[in-house]
Structures are given as C-alpha cells and as structure tokens.
Design a protein around this motif. Structure first.
Motif, PDB file in Angstrom:
ATOM      1  N   ILE A 160       0.867  40.582  13.006  1.00 45.72           N
ATOM      2  CA  ILE A 160       1.003  39.219  12.480  1.00 45.72           C
ATOM      3  C   ILE A 160       1.761  38.316  13.434  1.00 45.72           C
ATOM      4  CG2 ILE A 160       3.183  39.568  11.212  1.00 45.72           C
ATOM      5  CD1 ILE A 160       1.816  37.896   8.916  1.00 45.72           C
ATOM      6  N   LYS A 161       2.615  38.888  14.282  1.00 43.05           N
ATOM      7  CA  LYS A 161       3.393  38.072  15.216  1.00 43.05           C
ATOM      8  C   LYS A 161       2.503  37.487  16.307  1.00 43.05           C
ATOM      9  CE  LYS A 161       7.755  40.482  14.385  1.00 43.05           C
ATOM     10  NZ  LYS A 161       8.865  41.281  14.976  1.00 43.05           N
TER      11      LYS A 161
ATOM     12  N   LYS B 246       3.893  44.429  11.011  1.00 40.84           N
ATOM     13  CA  LYS B 246       5.072  43.644  11.407  1.00 40.84           C
ATOM     14  C   LYS B 246       5.362  42.508  10.429  1.00 40.84           C
ATOM     15  CE  LYS B 246       4.321  44.906  16.241  1.00 40.84           C
ATOM     16  NZ  LYS B 246       4.250  44.460  17.650  1.00 40.84           N
ATOM     17  N   CYS B 247       4.924  42.675   9.162  1.00 37.37           N
ATOM     18  CA  CYS B 247       5.296  41.733   8.101  1.00 37.37           C
ATOM     19  C   CYS B 247       6.658  42.177   7.560  1.00 37.37           C
ATOM     20  CB  CYS B 247       4.245  41.724   6.988  1.00 37.37           C
ATOM     21  SG  CYS B 247       2.613  41.143   7.489  1.00 37.37           S
TER      22      CYS B 247
ATOM     23  N   ALA C 212       7.985  37.398   1.353  1.00 41.09           N
ATOM     24  CA  ALA C 212       7.532  36.177   2.024  1.00 41.09           C
ATOM     25  C   ALA C 212       6.194  36.447   2.683  1.00 41.09           C
ATOM     26  CB  ALA C 212       8.551  35.745   3.067  1.00 41.09           C
ATOM     27  N   THR C 213       5.251  35.563   2.463  1.00 38.73           N
ATOM     28  CA  THR C 213       3.931  35.697   3.077  1.00 38.73           C
ATOM     29  C   THR C 213       3.767  34.602   4.111  1.00 38.73           C
ATOM     30  OG1 THR C 213       3.029  36.570   1.014  1.00 38.73           O
ATOM     31  CG2 THR C 213       1.454  35.808   2.653  1.00 38.73           C
ATOM     32  N   ASP C 214       3.630  34.983   5.358  1.00 44.56           N
ATOM     33  CA  ASP C 214       3.455  34.010   6.426  1.00 44.56           C
ATOM     34  C   ASP C 214       2.079  33.363   6.327  1.00 44.56           C
ATOM     35  OD1 ASP C 214       5.924  34.413   8.092  1.00 44.56           O
ATOM     36  OD2 ASP C 214       5.162  36.466   8.083  1.00 44.56           O
ATOM     37  N   PRO C 215       1.994  32.078   6.617  1.00 46.82           N
ATOM     38  CA  PRO C 215       0.688  31.400   6.598  1.00 46.82           C
ATOM     39  C   PRO C 215      -0.316  32.075   7.532  1.00 46.82           C
ATOM     40  CG  PRO C 215       2.472  29.813   6.773  1.00 46.82           C
ATOM     41  CD  PRO C 215       3.095  31.154   6.932  1.00 46.82           C
TER      42      PRO C 215
ATOM     43  N   PHE D 231      -6.245  36.555   8.933  1.00 42.31           N
ATOM     44  CA  PHE D 231      -6.875  37.854   9.140  1.00 42.31           C
ATOM     45  C   PHE D 231      -8.094  38.067   8.240  1.00 42.31           C
ATOM     46  CE2 PHE D 231      -2.725  38.295  10.989  1.00 42.31           C
ATOM     47  CZ  PHE D 231      -2.960  39.044  12.126  1.00 42.31           C
ATOM     48  N   TYR D 232      -8.278  37.167   7.240  1.00 42.92           N
ATOM     49  CA  TYR D 232      -9.503  37.218   6.441  1.00 42.92           C
ATOM     50  C   TYR D 232     -10.722  36.892   7.301  1.00 42.92           C
ATOM     51  CZ  TYR D 232      -7.151  37.739   1.925  1.00 42.92           C
ATOM     52  OH  TYR D 232      -6.430  38.217   0.848  1.00 42.92           O
TER      53      TYR D 232
END
Length: 444
Positions: free
Chosen positions: A93-94, A121-122, A127-130, A135-136
């Motif tokens: 995710i980073k 790496k969440c 908290a859900t990063d935008p 990734f969808y």
C-alpha cells in the motif's frame, strides 16, 4: 493425503517473506529490505480453523526484466503458481498500484487459479487509506488489508484462503487397506525402474539422464502381499546442484509424496555408495515419522565376494547411524532381484509403524529397565519415572510421566528406546518420546 498448496507471490520487496513467517509462526524465510533477497522457494506447514496446507514463499515476480536474479525468481514463482491450489498476491500500500502489479495480476488471472489479493503494510489499525481502493483496479476482487509485521488482518486473509481451498483435497477418503509407499532418493538411482518392475508395465519414463521424473506418479498394485500405491518421486539433490527450476519444483512434490506415504523406500545406488544427498533424503522421511526401508539398488552391477554384502551393510549402519531401525535390503530393479521380499518388508514395517502396545506391558518393561540401570541424578535429585503410556501410532509415540523432565537426558532416553525395541521390535519405524512432569502439565 496430500495437503493443498498455497503460494505467496508478488513483485520483490512487498513483504512476502515477512507474511510467510507470520502465517507459519517461525522465521524460516530470510527477511531483508533488499529486493530479491528471497531467491528460492521456502515451504512451511500452516494450519487455520482445522485446515492444514503447505505454504510456499517465492522469490518476487518482475515481468519483462533483463536482471538475471529477478528473471530466475519470476520463473520460480511461475512454477509455484503451477503447483498451487490457491495463490496469495501480495502488494504494497505504501507504493500503491504500480505497473508491475497489473502485469503480475494479468499473469495470475491467466493461470485460472483462485487468487486472494493481499494489500500489505496497512499498519494503521482502524484506518483505511484512500490508496487502498486503488487495488480494486487489479480486477482480483475484494482486497484484504494486512500488516504482516504486526499480524493485523492475517486472520481475514486465511479465512479467504480456506474458502478457496479445493474441498476434494480436504475431504478425500482413503482405503485403509492400501499402503502408500513413496520411492525416494537422489536422481538416477533407479526409482522409476523399480516402479516399472513392480507394476509389470512401463508406467514411468526410464532414462539414464538424472532428473527425468519431474513430478510424482502413482502406481496401484494389488497382489498376494496386499494392496499398494507406489509414489514415484523426482530425485532430490543438493541445492547447489539445482540449476533447473523444474527440478526445484520437484522437491516440493517429493516432500509431499513423503507426507502422503505410510512407508518410504529410500533408494541407494550400490555402484556409488552412500552420499550426503542420501542422508538428506532419509532425513525428510525420518522427520515425518514414516516407516523406512533402505533399498540398495543396482546390486547386480556390483562385483562381489563372500564378504561384499556384509561389509556394505556395516558401512551403511555407520552412514545411517541416525536411523539404525531401518532394515537394509539389496535389490535390483533391473532384474527383479528380491522384489517379492521388498513387498513383504513394506507390509512388515508398516505394521510396526502402526503398532500399539498396552500400558501394562510398557510399564513391565519400564520397571525391569529402570531396575537394571538406575535413572540419572543430579545434585542429589534422582529422576523418577512414574509410568509411561503410548499416545499415538505412525510413528509410535510414548509419553513418560516423571518428577523432573530436565533429568531425563538423551542417553537414558536412548537406553529405554533400545529396551522397548528389544522386547516389542518396532523395526523400520522411528519412535518418539514426550516427557511430562506429573502435575505440572509441561512437556519436553
């Protein structure tokens, strides 16, 4: 029963090895920030909600690269994909979704295998990063947010994996009368020739080229000795000798064959004698507690005198000192020499591996053995063994209830093992001891 295989794949440095270690609970895989540090596949057993499967850690996939190491890792991962029942694609995710992720996703979709998309790496709980929703776009369904470092989300990830595992593998029923026999050994010792001889037909390809058998092959045989399923495996070799990715793929198949087996026939080349590779092959069977037979093949090609077999047997007893319980047979897959005797030995060691001994008989032997040789002591405290019982079979596993587990040293355990074997046999099978301090609930 063969365990399902789950492969962890993805481009380099997204945290695959860290995730692998977290899921199996040990640090088997090297973890490093340098891309490409995991250059070979590593395998480990994983269990979740009473489902067991083999987890495969791979080197990263890097499509269309000229880098030799990354190219080799892509090839290794492709083999893991071909082997797997379920694939976990790990992303970062980073870094967000990068071009390589699209290429990898396309590569995986073409495989037709069930895929779980892991966004690693969440690390922020709740908290859900935008960036997560990007990734969808990979077209692999709902992503699973995971922090492999902290373990967050790994339960959800494993739930998805379990839902996708093929039910036929998990629920497969086996005929208890059939003895599964894995033929294992280094390349070119005659494994396929042996299977062909016992089956009476050319079921497996036979060649003098080492590594001809790339996968496992099952051959069912029913005769006057019983029902047998012979599992021919690709040869195992030292990692330094493995230059072909397909042969690397054969190692996981060989390990899985041993896992499926009741009896392992460890084949040795009589013309070469014992090698370090033979020791490693035998170690796989020993570690899994399988009944074992050491079959010295190509005995017809050895020049003999009156002492040849005796001397060869004595040397093997030293070479295989870690499994002195295994009977040694001298056979020829080419001529069929002693093949009938091999059938008889397979049935015999299987029965020994499945033997159950009553608690009363075990404690009679224990009483005599401890009277003959006093248990060890330290600083005035002597080991007391209150009683023993058999906990399970395949392999025979015995539980000793004692006052102090730390006093029950290896040499005294070996002495008691020898006493038990002297009375009850247990030929061809390893035995395992569990030491418990009475009332403490602790084992060793």
């Amino acid at each position: 029963m063969a365990k399902p295989v789950v492969a962890i794949v993805g481009r380099p440095n997204v945290g695959k090895s860290t995730l692998f270690n977290k899921l199996i609970g040990t640090r088997l895989s090297i973890v490093d920030d340098t891309p490409g540090v995991t250059r070979d596949r590593i395998y480990g057993d994983c269990e979740w909600l009473n489902h067991r499967f083999l987890l495969v850690d791979t080197g990263g996939i890097e499509p269309d690269t000229n880098d030799i190491i990354l190219s080799q890792m892509r090839s290794q991962a492709q083999i893991a994909i071909d082997t797997a029942d379920v694939i976990i694609l790990v992303t970062d995710i980073k870094c967000g979704v990068v071009a390589s992720d699209y290429e990898v996703a396309s590569m995986l979709l073409k495989s037709g295998k069930p895929i779980v998309l892991c966004v690693n790496k969440c690390d922020k709980i709740g908290a859900t990063d935008p960036e997560f929703y990007e990734f969808y776009n990979l077209g692999l369904g709902d992503p699973v947010a995971v922090s492999s470092v902290h373990g967050h989300g790994t339960g959800d990830l494993l739930d998805e994996v379990i839902n996708l595992l093929p039910k036929s593998i998990e629920d497969e029923e086996e005929d208890e009368e059939v003895i599964n026999v894995a033929i294992i050994g280094k390349p070119n010792v005659g494994k396929s020739s042996l299977v062909n001889k016992i089956s009476g037909m050319n079921r497996a390809i036979v060649s003098d080229i080492a590594g001809t058998t790339r996968d496992t092959t099952d051959t069912y045989v029913e005769n006057k000795f019983g029902k047998f399923n012979f599992i021919d495996t690709a040869g195992l070799r030292r990692k330094s000798r493995i230059n072909d990715d397909i042969e690397k793929y054969s190692i996981i198949r060989a390990k899985m064959a041993v896992e499926r087996a009741n009896v392992c026939v460890i084949m040795i080349d009589a013309t070469e004698g014992f090698t370090e590779q033979d020791s490693k092959v035998a170690g796989i069977a020993l570690e899994q507690g399988k009944a074992c037979i050491i079959a010295v093949n190509k005995w017809d090609a050895v020049e003999k005198d009156g002492n040849t077999m005796k001397e060869f047997r004595e040397k093997l007893a030293v070479d295989f000192s870690f499994m002195t319980f295994a009977p040694i047979m001298f056979i020829s897959a080419k001529t069929g020499q002693r093949i009938d005797r091999l059938y008889e030995m397979i049935v015999y060691v299987h029965s020994q591996n499945s033997m159950r001994i009553s608690t009363g008989k075990l404690n009679e032997v224990l009483s005599i053995a401890t009277a003959r040789v006093q248990p060890p002591s330290d600083k005035g405290r002597r080991l007391k063994i209150y009683y023993m019982t058999q906990a399970s079979t395949r392999p025979p596993t015995f539980v000793f209830f004692v006052n102090r587990a730390d006093l029950f040293n290896f040499s005294y355990q070996r002495y008691l093992e020898n006493q038990i074997r002297e009375i009850f046999g247990l030929d061809g099978t390893p035995v395992r001891f569990i030491i418990r301090e009475r009332g403490e609930g602790r084992g060793k």
